[in-house]
Write a protein that holds these residues in place. Structure first.
Motif, PDB file in Angstrom:
ATOM      1  N   CYS A  19       0.853  -1.188   0.000  1.00 42.66           N
ATOM      2  CA  CYS A  19       0.000   0.000   0.000  1.00 42.66           C
ATOM      3  C   CYS A  19       0.893   1.244   0.000  1.00 42.66           C
ATOM      4  O   CYS A  19       1.813   1.358   0.812  1.00 42.66           O
ATOM      5  CB  CYS A  19      -0.903  -0.003   1.231  1.00 42.66           C
ATOM      6  SG  CYS A  19      -1.969   1.451   1.342  1.00 42.66           S
ATOM      7  N   CYS A  22      -0.028   3.106   3.738  1.00 45.66           N
ATOM      8  CA  CYS A  22       0.322   2.535   5.046  1.00 45.66           C
ATOM      9  C   CYS A  22       1.468   1.534   4.961  1.00 45.66           C
ATOM     10  O   CYS A  22       1.988   1.113   5.984  1.00 45.66           O
ATOM     11  CB  CYS A  22      -0.902   1.896   5.699  1.00 45.66           C
ATOM     12  SG  CYS A  22      -1.478   0.386   4.885  1.00 45.66           S
ATOM     13  N   CYS A  58      -4.349  -0.591  -0.159  1.00 44.45           N
ATOM     14  CA  CYS A  58      -4.900  -1.830   0.400  1.00 44.45           C
ATOM     15  C   CYS A  58      -6.422  -1.767   0.487  1.00 44.45           C
ATOM     16  O   CYS A  58      -7.073  -2.796   0.577  1.00 44.45           O
ATOM     17  CB  CYS A  58      -4.293  -2.094   1.776  1.00 44.45           C
ATOM     18  SG  CYS A  58      -4.649  -0.810   2.993  1.00 44.45           S
ATOM     19  N   HIS A  62      -7.810   4.281   1.815  1.00 48.74           N
ATOM     20  CA  HIS A  62      -6.408   4.673   1.648  1.00 48.74           C
ATOM     21  C   HIS A  62      -6.166   5.226   0.252  1.00 48.74           C
ATOM     22  O   HIS A  62      -5.400   6.175   0.082  1.00 48.74           O
ATOM     23  CB  HIS A  62      -5.479   3.490   1.948  1.00 48.74           C
ATOM     24  CG  HIS A  62      -5.308   3.270   3.424  1.00 48.74           C
ATOM     25  ND1 HIS A  62      -4.403   2.385   3.945  1.00 48.74           N
ATOM     26  CD2 HIS A  62      -5.953   3.841   4.471  1.00 48.74           C
ATOM     27  CE1 HIS A  62      -4.490   2.429   5.277  1.00 48.74           C
ATOM     28  NE2 HIS A  62      -5.427   3.290   5.602  1.00 48.74           N
TER      29      HIS A  62
HETATM   30 ZN   LIG Z   1      -3.176   0.903   3.256  1.00 50.80          ZN
END
Ligand SMILES: [Zn+2]
Length: 134
Positions: A19, A22, A58, A62
């Motif tokens: 991702c 994150c 993800c 996000h």
């Molecule tokens: Zn993420």
């Protein structure tokens, strides 16, 4: 028992994604992704993707955060030209005459000069640490 081992082996070989927000690793088939305008991005091999950055996340929340970050980032034409020049100089000989650089980037000489001026000015403002993040 037999089936379980087969499934476990398949899962361990499935490709993973990271991702962009994150940093979590997750199965590639679960990724949500989208191209957004980004003048700092020149595609390594496909010119028509220059100025676009592929975001991978993800989950949708996000991806939306990443989209918002790039929505606020100004699109600077000279920055894109500088990215094309950097690509040409890193993929081939590290120094090229202006005419060859123009041929390899598809830019005109005045564009190349503006991009180099932008790059040098930006480096000075940055303290020489490289391009600013999104
Ligand atoms: Zn993420």
């Amino acid at each position: 028992m037999w089936k379980r081992r087969k499934r476990a082996r398949r899962a361990s070989t499935s490709p993973l994604e990271l991702c962009d927000l994150c940093g979590a690793a997750f199965p590639a088939e679960a990724a949500v992704s989208e191209y957004v305008p980004d003048s700092s991005s020149a595609h390594a091999t496909r010119d028509r993707y220059d100025g676009l950055r592929l975001l991978t996340a993800c989950r949708e929340e996000h991806l939306e955060e990443l989209r918002e970050t790039y929505r606020r980032r100004p699109f600077v034409q000279e920055e894109l030209w500088a990215a094309k020049i950097t690509r040409a100089l890193t993929a081939g000989p590290p120094a090229l005459p202006l005419t060859q650089l123009a041929r390899r980037t598809g830019l005109h000489a005045p564009d190349i000069r503006r991009a180099i001026e932008w790059h040098n000015r930006h480096r000075r403002e940055d303290g020489g640490t490289g391009p600013a993040g999104p």
